[in-house]
Design a protein around this motif. Structure first.
Motif, PDB file in Angstrom:
ATOM      1  N   GLU A  39      91.846  50.660  12.116  1.00 38.90           N
ATOM      2  CA  GLU A  39      93.285  50.480  12.271  1.00 38.90           C
ATOM      3  C   GLU A  39      93.571  50.072  13.712  1.00 38.90           C
ATOM      4  N   ILE A  40      94.050  48.853  13.891  1.00 42.21           N
ATOM      5  CA  ILE A  40      94.247  48.276  15.214  1.00 42.21           C
ATOM      6  C   ILE A  40      95.733  48.112  15.488  1.00 42.21           C
ATOM      7  N   GLY A  41      96.162  48.600  16.638  1.00 45.45           N
ATOM      8  CA  GLY A  41      97.563  48.492  17.008  1.00 45.45           C
ATOM      9  C   GLY A  41      97.813  47.332  17.945  1.00 45.45           C
ATOM     10  N   ARG A  42      99.061  47.211  18.374  1.00 41.52           N
ATOM     11  CA  ARG A  42      99.423  46.151  19.307  1.00 41.52           C
ATOM     12  C   ARG A  42      98.670  46.332  20.628  1.00 41.52           C
ATOM     13  N   ASN A  43      98.466  45.203  21.313  1.00 43.42           N
ATOM     14  CA  ASN A  43      97.717  45.211  22.575  1.00 43.42           C
ATOM     15  C   ASN A  43      96.332  45.809  22.398  1.00 43.42           C
ATOM     16  N   ALA A  44      95.755  45.587  21.201  1.00 51.05           N
ATOM     17  CA  ALA A  44      94.377  45.974  20.887  1.00 51.05           C
ATOM     18  C   ALA A  44      94.140  47.483  20.950  1.00 51.05           C
ATOM     19  N   GLN A  45      95.166  48.275  20.722  1.00 45.68           N
ATOM     20  CA  GLN A  45      94.968  49.722  20.682  1.00 45.68           C
ATOM     21  C   GLN A  45      94.082  50.091  19.490  1.00 45.68           C
ATOM     22  N   GLY A  46      93.066  50.914  19.753  1.00 44.81           N
ATOM     23  CA  GLY A  46      92.160  51.347  18.704  1.00 44.81           C
ATOM     24  C   GLY A  46      91.058  50.365  18.375  1.00 44.81           C
ATOM     25  N   VAL A  47      90.867  49.366  19.235  1.00 40.65           N
ATOM     26  CA  VAL A  47      89.887  48.326  18.924  1.00 40.65           C
ATOM     27  C   VAL A  47      88.461  48.746  19.286  1.00 40.65           C
ATOM     28  N   ASP A  48      88.295  49.839  20.013  1.00 45.03           N
ATOM     29  CA  ASP A  48      86.969  50.231  20.502  1.00 45.03           C
ATOM     30  C   ASP A  48      85.957  50.373  19.367  1.00 45.03           C
ATOM     31  N   GLY A  49      86.339  51.046  18.297  1.00 43.94           N
ATOM     32  CA  GLY A  49      85.416  51.246  17.194  1.00 43.94           C
ATOM     33  C   GLY A  49      85.016  49.941  16.537  1.00 43.94           C
ATOM     34  N   LEU A  50      85.977  49.049  16.373  1.00 43.25           N
ATOM     35  CA  LEU A  50      85.682  47.733  15.794  1.00 43.25           C
ATOM     36  C   LEU A  50      84.727  46.955  16.680  1.00 43.25           C
ATOM     37  N   TRP A  51      84.965  46.991  17.978  1.00 42.74           N
ATOM     38  CA  TRP A  51      84.117  46.268  18.921  1.00 42.74           C
ATOM     39  C   TRP A  51      82.678  46.803  18.886  1.00 42.74           C
ATOM     40  N   LYS A  52      82.532  48.106  18.849  1.00 42.88           N
ATOM     41  CA  LYS A  52      81.193  48.690  18.811  1.00 42.88           C
ATOM     42  C   LYS A  52      80.463  48.310  17.529  1.00 42.88           C
ATOM     43  N   GLU A  53      81.200  48.227  16.428  1.00 45.47           N
ATOM     44  CA  GLU A  53      80.560  47.859  15.171  1.00 45.47           C
ATOM     45  C   GLU A  53      80.074  46.413  15.202  1.00 45.47           C
ATOM     46  N   ILE A  54      80.912  45.513  15.749  1.00 44.30           N
ATOM     47  CA  ILE A  54      80.496  44.110  15.848  1.00 44.30           C
ATOM     48  C   ILE A  54      79.320  43.966  16.811  1.00 44.30           C
ATOM     49  N   LEU A  55      79.394  44.651  17.955  1.00 45.92           N
ATOM     50  CA  LEU A  55      78.345  44.549  18.955  1.00 45.92           C
ATOM     51  C   LEU A  55      77.019  45.075  18.424  1.00 45.92           C
TER      52      LEU A  55
END
Length: 337
Positions: free
Chosen positions: A294-310
């Motif tokens: 679940e990603i909010g405005r200004n990329a809030q909560g994006v850390d988990g998504l980024w780690k999964e892609i990386l």
């Protein structure tokens, strides 16, 4: 906009119209005014609802029955039994335990409810491609399963009432709960909107009439007039809503439901906020981990998504991502966006 009815309660009045209810100040209000209070004994909880349902159906409360029912099942069944008892002209049966008929009469009629489970099929189809579409279908499936369990139980105790316990009645009651529930943490001496694993939904009659305004300054107050526990002549414990901004006569008064994305506001309450700062989208990366982010405005909560892609670019034997891994993952994320 036409007004269907107006009810006055001291400092405010409730105007019912096609878009719902609006609480309007009847006098000028200074800051830190207590707007509305409710005795704790009138708060609708799972425990109170369960006892009332069993007694109304003539079932021994001490029996180990339906302990696996959810809070929503008990409260929704309790609310539904009010209309069934009065529909059958058996109000005397419920006078002792069905205590909230007057409260239910202040709530919007079923045809005025605006959550997605009340949409037509063509209206619901407009949400295809969003996480709200799937969430609506999931909720409908879960609630219908709950309704079937409740209806079977009622039918065993009273076949006629089982026939009257329709899906529409359960849907209406469950929608009242989803759109008006507060966390049970408000009932503690130090009220809080912060939920915990043991938090349950509750209904607070009258207090739930106010609409939502994001960031509106409010606080909750629970008053126990007699700390020693004596009930002789003492007023009952009450829960109150205090607004910390001034109000002008004729102005609508608001509560603050907390930061919620539009998907939650539409699904649970039937409205959305334009340019909602708390809005989010839910992303699922196919072929990687199957997790939803679940990603909010200004990329809030994006850390988990980024780690999964990386992690998809890192070799299992590596201690950490290389510079090239970060570049590749960044390029993939940029293409996805």
């Amino acid at each position: 906009m036409g007004v269907d009815s107006i009810q006055t309660y001291g400092l405010y009045k409730v105007a019912q119209c096609a878009s719902g209810s609006h609480v309007i100040a009847t006098v000028d209000l200074p800051k830190d005014s207590t707007i509305v209070s409710c005795p704790l004994e009138l708060v609708i909880t799972q425990s109170q609802s369960q006892k009332a349902v069993l007694r109304t159906l003539g079932i021994n409360e001490k029996l180990e029955v339906n302990k696996d029912w959810s809070e929503r099942q008990w409260i929704s069944t309790y609310l539904s039994l009010h209309s069934i008892a009065w529909q059958e002209n058996e109000s005397a049966i419920g006078q002792k335990d069905l205590l909230h008929l007057e409260y239910l009469q202040t709530l919007p009629n079923p045809e005025k409810l605006r959550t997605p489970l009340h949409y037509s099929q063509s209206e619901l189809e407009l949400f295809k491609g969003t996480n709200l579409y799937g969430a609506t279908l999931d909720r409908q499936r879960d609630w219908k399963q709950e309704w079937g369990q409740c209806r079977e139980f009622i039918s065993q105790a009273n076949p006629r009432w089982g026939e009257l316990f329709t899906w529409e009645k359960y849907l209406t009651s469950a929608t009242y709960l989803s759109s008006r529930a507060f966390p049970s943490t408000l009932l503690s001496p130090n009220p809080s909107l912060v939920s915990s694993p043991s938090t349950q939904p509750i209904l607070i009659p009258g207090v739930d009439a106010l609409n939502h305004a994001r960031g509106h300054p409010v606080s909750w107050l629970v008053t126990f007039p007699d700390d020693k526990g004596s009930t002789d002549g003492s007023p009952p414990p009450i829960i109150s809503l205090v607004i910390h901004s001034s109000g002008v006569r004729g102005q609508e008064l608001f509560n603050n439901y907390g930061p919620k994305p539009n998907s939650e506001l539409i699904l649970g309450y039937g409205f959305s906020i334009a340019h909602n700062p708390d809005d989010t989208i839910v992303l699922k990366i196919g072929g990687i981990g199957g997790n939803k982010w679940e990603i909010g405005r200004n990329a809030q909560g994006v850390d988990g998504l980024w780690k999964e892609i990386l992690s998809n670019f890192c070799q299992p034997s590596q201690e950490g991502p290389t510079y090239e891994d970060v570049l590749d993952a960044s390029g993939t994320l940029q293409e996805m966006v």
